[in-house]
Design a protein around this motif. Structure first.
Motif, mmCIF file in Angstrom:
data_model
loop_
_atom_site.group_PDB
_atom_site.id
_atom_site.type_symbol
_atom_site.label_atom_id
_atom_site.label_comp_id
_atom_site.label_asym_id
_atom_site.label_seq_id
_atom_site.Cartn_x
_atom_site.Cartn_y
_atom_site.Cartn_z
ATOM 1 N N LYS A 1 -12.332 8.379 -5.217
ATOM 2 C CA LYS A 1 -11.112 8.231 -4.431
ATOM 3 C C LYS A 1 -10.002 7.729 -5.333
ATOM 4 O O LYS A 1 -10.241 7.057 -6.332
ATOM 5 C CB LYS A 1 -11.319 7.229 -3.292
ATOM 6 N N SER A 2 -8.792 8.013 -4.942
ATOM 7 C CA SER A 2 -7.635 7.531 -5.688
ATOM 8 C C SER A 2 -7.120 6.256 -5.050
ATOM 9 O O SER A 2 -7.329 6.009 -3.868
ATOM 10 C CB SER A 2 -6.536 8.599 -5.648
ATOM 11 N N ASP A 3 -6.452 5.430 -5.847
ATOM 12 C CA ASP A 3 -5.810 4.258 -5.262
ATOM 13 C C ASP A 3 -4.310 4.508 -5.088
ATOM 14 O O ASP A 3 -3.509 3.593 -5.008
ATOM 15 C CB ASP A 3 -6.045 3.004 -6.117
ATOM 16 N N MET A 4 -3.949 5.783 -4.986
ATOM 17 C CA MET A 4 -2.548 6.174 -4.867
ATOM 18 C C MET A 4 -1.904 5.638 -3.595
ATOM 19 O O MET A 4 -2.576 5.371 -2.609
ATOM 20 C CB MET A 4 -2.433 7.695 -4.864
ATOM 21 N N ARG A 5 -0.594 5.496 -3.633
ATOM 22 C CA ARG A 5 0.159 5.168 -2.428
ATOM 23 C C ARG A 5 0.401 6.428 -1.619
ATOM 24 O O ARG A 5 0.295 7.539 -2.120
ATOM 25 C CB ARG A 5 1.499 4.533 -2.801
ATOM 26 N N GLY B 1 -7.411 8.349 4.357
ATOM 27 C CA GLY B 1 -8.861 8.353 4.295
ATOM 28 C C GLY B 1 -9.388 9.259 3.193
ATOM 29 O O GLY B 1 -10.386 8.955 2.540
ATOM 30 N N ASP B 2 -8.714 10.388 2.988
ATOM 31 C CA ASP B 2 -9.124 11.318 1.934
ATOM 32 C C ASP B 2 -8.817 10.775 0.542
ATOM 33 O O ASP B 2 -9.570 11.007 -0.406
ATOM 34 C CB ASP B 2 -8.390 12.663 2.084
ATOM 35 N N ALA B 3 -7.687 10.089 0.400
ATOM 36 C CA ALA B 3 -7.160 9.784 -0.928
ATOM 37 C C ALA B 3 -7.435 8.372 -1.415
ATOM 38 O O ALA B 3 -7.375 8.120 -2.621
ATOM 39 C CB ALA B 3 -5.640 10.030 -0.935
ATOM 40 N N VAL B 4 -7.720 7.439 -0.506
ATOM 41 C CA VAL B 4 -7.791 6.027 -0.884
ATOM 42 C C VAL B 4 -9.202 5.484 -0.650
ATOM 43 O O VAL B 4 -9.805 5.735 0.389
ATOM 44 C CB VAL B 4 -6.752 5.198 -0.086
ATOM 45 N N ALA B 5 -9.706 4.746 -1.621
ATOM 46 C CA ALA B 5 -11.042 4.165 -1.523
ATOM 47 C C ALA B 5 -11.137 3.208 -0.338
ATOM 48 O O ALA B 5 -10.158 2.532 0.000
ATOM 49 C CB ALA B 5 -11.369 3.416 -2.812
ATOM 50 N N PRO B 6 -12.310 3.124 0.316
ATOM 51 C CA PRO B 6 -12.447 2.285 1.512
ATOM 52 C C PRO B 6 -12.006 0.842 1.318
ATOM 53 O O PRO B 6 -11.396 0.262 2.207
ATOM 54 C CB PRO B 6 -13.946 2.376 1.830
ATOM 55 N N THR C 1 -10.873 5.645 10.669
ATOM 56 C CA THR C 1 -10.955 6.530 9.495
ATOM 57 C C THR C 1 -12.351 6.537 8.878
ATOM 58 O O THR C 1 -12.624 7.347 7.992
ATOM 59 C CB THR C 1 -9.946 6.120 8.406
ATOM 60 N N SER C 2 -13.228 5.639 9.337
ATOM 61 C CA SER C 2 -14.536 5.478 8.698
ATOM 62 C C SER C 2 -15.716 5.923 9.547
ATOM 63 O O SER C 2 -16.820 6.036 9.032
ATOM 64 C CB SER C 2 -14.748 3.998 8.320
ATOM 65 N N ASN D 1 -5.195 -2.017 3.088
ATOM 66 C CA ASN D 1 -3.904 -2.277 2.452
ATOM 67 C C ASN D 1 -2.978 -1.076 2.549
ATOM 68 O O ASN D 1 -1.789 -1.204 2.862
ATOM 69 C CB ASN D 1 -4.119 -2.628 0.974
ATOM 70 N N ALA D 2 -3.518 0.113 2.242
ATOM 71 C CA ALA D 2 -2.701 1.328 2.298
ATOM 72 C C ALA D 2 -2.211 1.579 3.718
ATOM 73 O O ALA D 2 -1.054 1.972 3.940
ATOM 74 C CB ALA D 2 -3.501 2.525 1.795
ATOM 75 N N LEU D 3 -3.087 1.346 4.679
ATOM 76 C CA LEU D 3 -2.692 1.552 6.069
ATOM 77 C C LEU D 3 -1.699 0.490 6.531
ATOM 78 O O LEU D 3 -0.871 0.752 7.402
ATOM 79 C CB LEU D 3 -3.928 1.573 6.970
#
Length: 398
Positions: A17-21, A135-140, A331-332, A145-147
């Motif tokens: 997964k990416s930690d992208m914003r 959910g696709d792009a960011v690690a669980p 998302t999980s 935080n992203a949400l």
């Protein structure tokens, strides 16, 4: 861009997964959808007066929109699993823009209600597709935080919507309240062409997608909780501006105070981000539920302009703490059919919002806002308890 390995508790296997914003155009899409949805509550009384209709009839603009928004979710969720999150958002925003521009010019309540229904159905794609994108792009471990960042954008949209709608309806025309987000939606469609789709699990057939969700017990739990959450948070929020106008405030003043919901969401999402590494998700939910109960309780005990403004602010806190927990959980529950699972939850949320608006319309038309907010506060208590217990058990099962 850094990458992390997210393991097994969510998916049963290791995935990169990416930690992208979240990309800015996608954030703008979610912001616009929330803006359009929250802009109607502060102008319900204004529209009722302009069209010489009772408030109970005009409330259908909010409840019908919320119902369409909710019912659209499975459609958009299934499509996003099959053709991609961003393609769905571009298609939906195009339809929403057309419906929004039509809302600004059509005569009569019936046609306006129909246009708002279509706009709600179309704008319904933006937020769940954004959630699925995360959910696709960011690690669980980084997802809450992203949400929270996404929640901040949504809070800003809802707060500015209330402020903008009240001022524009009072000084210009309520029809511009529908035209502006439509124009922003069209611009966003163009901007989204430059955003890349994240990798996602390959979608199976329609039966397989639905079966994956229908055979996941916690999908039912999250969906049921979403209905109640929508009724007490979003349904209750619908009546803050009418409650303020009932006390003699103008639509501009009522909109400005209702905008405290957005300010509360924006401020408290920063607190949530700071706490996510120290407080477990169920603890965040408990804090959010408690703040909502306090807000509603104050409005019942001492109804007035100040306490209704407090309700708006603390509903923003509830959105930041309680809703973000439920949203992250959604998302999980079924990672290999994430878009479908998230869409069921969001559908439930807005069906609940529509039910809250419909059931509260009678009390609001009679000026019984104490009763309305009191019921919302009482129902929030078992909702919070259920979220806390359910989320703890879900994490314990791993």
């Amino acid at each position: 861009m850094t990458t992390t390995l997210a393991a097994g508790a969510e998916t049963g296997h290791v995935e990169t997964k990416s930690d992208m914003r979240i990309p800015l155009p996608l954030t703008v899409a979610a912001f616009t959808a929330n803006f359009d949805r929250f802009a109607v509550a502060p102008i319900l009384v204004t529209i009722a007066a302009a069209m010489h209709k009772p408030l109970t009839a005009v409330v259908t603009l909010a409840s019908g929109y919320a119902l369409a928004y909710g019912l659209s979710q499975p459609v958009w969720g299934i499509l996003s699993d099959r053709i991609g999150r961003l393609r769905v958002v571009r298609l939906a925003l195009t339809i929403a823009a057309i419906a929004g521009l039509a809302s600004a010019v059509v005569p009569g309540l019936a046609l306006l209600s129909a246009c708002r229904f279509v706009a709600g159905f179309a704008f319904g794609a933006a937020v769940p597709s954004s959630l699925s994108f995360v959910g696709d792009a960011v690690a669980p471990e980084r997802r809450h935080n992203a949400l929270a960042d996404l929640m901040a954008a949504l809070g800003l949209g809802s707060g500015l919507a209330a402020l903008f709608a009240g001022i524009v309806a009072h000084w210009v025309s309520w029809r511009w309240v529908f035209a502006v987000p439509a124009l922003v939606a069209l611009t966003t469609v163009v901007l989204l062409r430059g955003v890349e789709e994240p990798e996602r699990a390959k979608a199976g057939g329609l039966r397989e997608q639905l079966g994956a969700v229908l055979h996941a017990p916690y999908a039912y739990v999250v969906t049921a909780l979403g209905i109640v959450e929508g009724a007490v948070l979003l349904g209750g929020l619908t009546f803050v501006a009418p409650a303020l106008e009932h006390r003699g405030l103008s639509s501009a003043a009522a909109g400005a105070l209702t905008a405290l919901y957005g300010a509360g969401t924006l401020a408290f999402t920063r607190v949530v981000k700071a706490l996510t590494r120290r407080v477990p998700a169920h603890g965040l939910a408990a804090i959010g539920g408690a703040l909502v109960v306090v807000g509603y309780g104050c409005a019942v005990a001492a109804p007035g302009t100040a306490t209704y403004a407090l309700v708006a602010t603390l509903l923003g806190a509830g959105w930041a703490f309680l809703h973000s927990t439920l949203q992250t959980w959604a998302t999980s529950v079924v990672p290999h059919a994430r878009g479908t699972a998230v869409s069921f939850y969001v559908a439930a949320l807005f069906v609940g919002s529509a039910l809250g608006a419909m059931f509260g319309g009678g009390a609001a038309s009679r000026g019984q806002f104490g009763l309305l907010f009191g019921v919302c506060g009482v129902v929030t208590i078992p909702l919070t308890v259920a979220v806390v217990i359910g989320r703890r058990r879900f994490v314990a099962l791993g």
